[in-house]
Design a protein around this motif. Sequence first.
Motif, PDB file in Angstrom:
ATOM      1  N   GLU A 206      12.346  60.260   9.026  1.00 36.36           N
ATOM      2  CA  GLU A 206      11.698  58.955   8.902  1.00 36.36           C
ATOM      3  C   GLU A 206      10.373  59.126   8.169  1.00 36.36           C
ATOM      4  N   PHE A 207      10.287  58.500   7.001  1.00 35.74           N
ATOM      5  CA  PHE A 207       9.084  58.552   6.169  1.00 35.74           C
ATOM      6  C   PHE A 207       8.267  57.284   6.338  1.00 35.74           C
TER       7      PHE A 207
ATOM      8  N   ILE B 120       5.966  62.247   6.334  1.00 35.02           N
ATOM      9  CA  ILE B 120       6.955  62.240   7.419  1.00 35.02           C
ATOM     10  C   ILE B 120       6.339  61.707   8.705  1.00 35.02           C
ATOM     11  N   ARG B 121       7.057  60.784   9.333  1.00 32.46           N
ATOM     12  CA  ARG B 121       6.679  60.290  10.655  1.00 32.46           C
ATOM     13  C   ARG B 121       7.411  61.124  11.718  1.00 32.46           C
ATOM     14  N   TYR B 122       8.740  61.098  11.716  1.00 38.39           N
ATOM     15  CA  TYR B 122       9.537  61.822  12.712  1.00 38.39           C
ATOM     16  C   TYR B 122      10.816  62.355  12.070  1.00 38.39           C
TER      17      TYR B 122
ATOM     18  N   ALA C  83       3.071  60.766  12.318  1.00 38.91           N
ATOM     19  CA  ALA C  83       3.542  60.277  13.618  1.00 38.91           C
ATOM     20  C   ALA C  83       2.398  59.560  14.321  1.00 38.91           C
ATOM     21  N   ASP C  84       2.707  58.440  14.956  1.00 42.03           N
ATOM     22  CA  ASP C  84       1.657  57.661  15.594  1.00 42.03           C
ATOM     23  C   ASP C  84       1.749  57.619  17.115  1.00 42.03           C
ATOM     24  N   ALA C  85       2.693  58.389  17.703  1.00 38.40           N
ATOM     25  CA  ALA C  85       2.836  58.403  19.165  1.00 38.40           C
ATOM     26  C   ALA C  85       3.485  59.714  19.609  1.00 38.40           C
ATOM     27  N   ASN C  86       3.372  60.010  20.906  1.00 45.48           N
ATOM     28  CA  ASN C  86       4.001  61.212  21.461  1.00 45.48           C
ATOM     29  C   ASN C  86       5.410  60.958  21.987  1.00 45.48           C
ATOM     30  N   THR C  87       5.878  59.720  21.839  1.00 50.31           N
ATOM     31  CA  THR C  87       7.273  59.408  22.144  1.00 50.31           C
ATOM     32  C   THR C  87       7.841  58.634  20.964  1.00 50.31           C
ATOM     33  N   HIS C  88       9.144  58.793  20.765  1.00 50.91           N
ATOM     34  CA  HIS C  88       9.796  58.063  19.678  1.00 50.91           C
ATOM     35  C   HIS C  88      11.271  57.910  20.014  1.00 50.91           C
ATOM     36  N   ASP C  89      11.806  56.712  19.804  1.00 43.87           N
ATOM     37  CA  ASP C  89      13.223  56.438  20.057  1.00 43.87           C
ATOM     38  C   ASP C  89      14.028  56.623  18.786  1.00 43.87           C
ATOM     39  N   PHE C  90      15.174  57.275  18.940  1.00 45.24           N
ATOM     40  CA  PHE C  90      16.132  57.456  17.850  1.00 45.24           C
ATOM     41  C   PHE C  90      17.440  56.799  18.263  1.00 45.24           C
ATOM     42  N   GLY C  91      17.995  55.986  17.361  1.00 41.27           N
ATOM     43  CA  GLY C  91      19.294  55.379  17.616  1.00 41.27           C
ATOM     44  C   GLY C  91      20.402  56.297  17.116  1.00 41.27           C
ATOM     45  N   TYR C  92      21.483  56.370  17.880  1.00 43.70           N
ATOM     46  CA  TYR C  92      22.652  57.138  17.453  1.00 43.70           C
ATOM     47  C   TYR C  92      23.904  56.446  17.944  1.00 43.70           C
TER      48      TYR C  92
ATOM     49  N   THR D 229      15.280  59.334  23.480  1.00 45.56           N
ATOM     50  CA  THR D 229      13.828  59.315  23.314  1.00 45.56           C
ATOM     51  C   THR D 229      13.293  60.734  23.212  1.00 45.56           C
ATOM     52  N   ALA D 230      12.522  60.978  22.176  1.00 43.99           N
ATOM     53  CA  ALA D 230      11.816  62.258  22.024  1.00 43.99           C
ATOM     54  C   ALA D 230      10.490  62.133  22.769  1.00 43.99           C
ATOM     55  N   GLN D 231      10.159  63.160  23.546  1.00 45.82           N
ATOM     56  CA  GLN D 231       8.908  63.209  24.308  1.00 45.82           C
ATOM     57  C   GLN D 231       8.125  64.431  23.838  1.00 45.82           C
ATOM     58  N   PHE D 232       7.140  64.228  23.002  1.00 45.49           N
ATOM     59  CA  PHE D 232       6.344  65.332  22.475  1.00 45.49           C
ATOM     60  C   PHE D 232       5.181  65.586  23.428  1.00 45.49           C
ATOM     61  N   ASP D 233       5.202  66.696  24.132  1.00 48.67           N
ATOM     62  CA  ASP D 233       4.153  67.029  25.097  1.00 48.67           C
ATOM     63  C   ASP D 233       2.903  67.524  24.384  1.00 48.67           C
ATOM     64  N   GLY D 234       1.771  66.952  24.757  1.00 46.78           N
ATOM     65  CA  GLY D 234       0.494  67.389  24.184  1.00 46.78           C
ATOM     66  C   GLY D 234       0.491  67.297  22.674  1.00 46.78           C
TER      67      GLY D 234
END
Length: 188
Positions: free
Chosen positions: A49-50, A61-63, A98-107, A127-132
Amino acid sequence: MRIILPILALALVAGCSSTKDLAESLNTRQNAGACPPVGSVYDAARIVEFRDGSDELYSDIRYTGEITDVRSFCRYTGDNPLTAELEIDFAFGKGPLADANTHDFGYWVAVTRRNGKVLAKEFYTVTAQFDGNSPLDGATQTIDRITIPRADETIAGTNFEILVGFDLSEQELEFNRAGKRFRMDAGS
């Protein structure tokens, strides 16, 4: 002792009988054939995702996401429907924009005939959960029950396929089909 032995023998015979009945009631016969092949569709197995209007540069790149493995466990006997459980492993990356530590991906998960005809297609979200400050994450999703009706017991699971892919925009699909890719863990 004379009284205990006949009672023990009777209990053992009754135990064997009830165990046999239980096994039959659970229908523990082997599958009528092999399970359907499962996997991700090459063109839809990854997503980058750009930023809107990007020149497809790393700095835009965002995610990112990638389907890294797909496994199934299936069961069917006689003319019963085929039931399967699916496990899907994902790897995610967080890019410079990237603007957040979580991001939803559709599949999506699709059941097809081996000739490619889609019989059913369901959409899901992971949902991706990016810690720290970590730019990487991974997840495993389980789809508890996929049911594939079969006309009769001569139809084996190998007549079907279970396919998985990201829900992509036209631009994301073109990016993948051109063989381009960015992996956030490259060089790690």
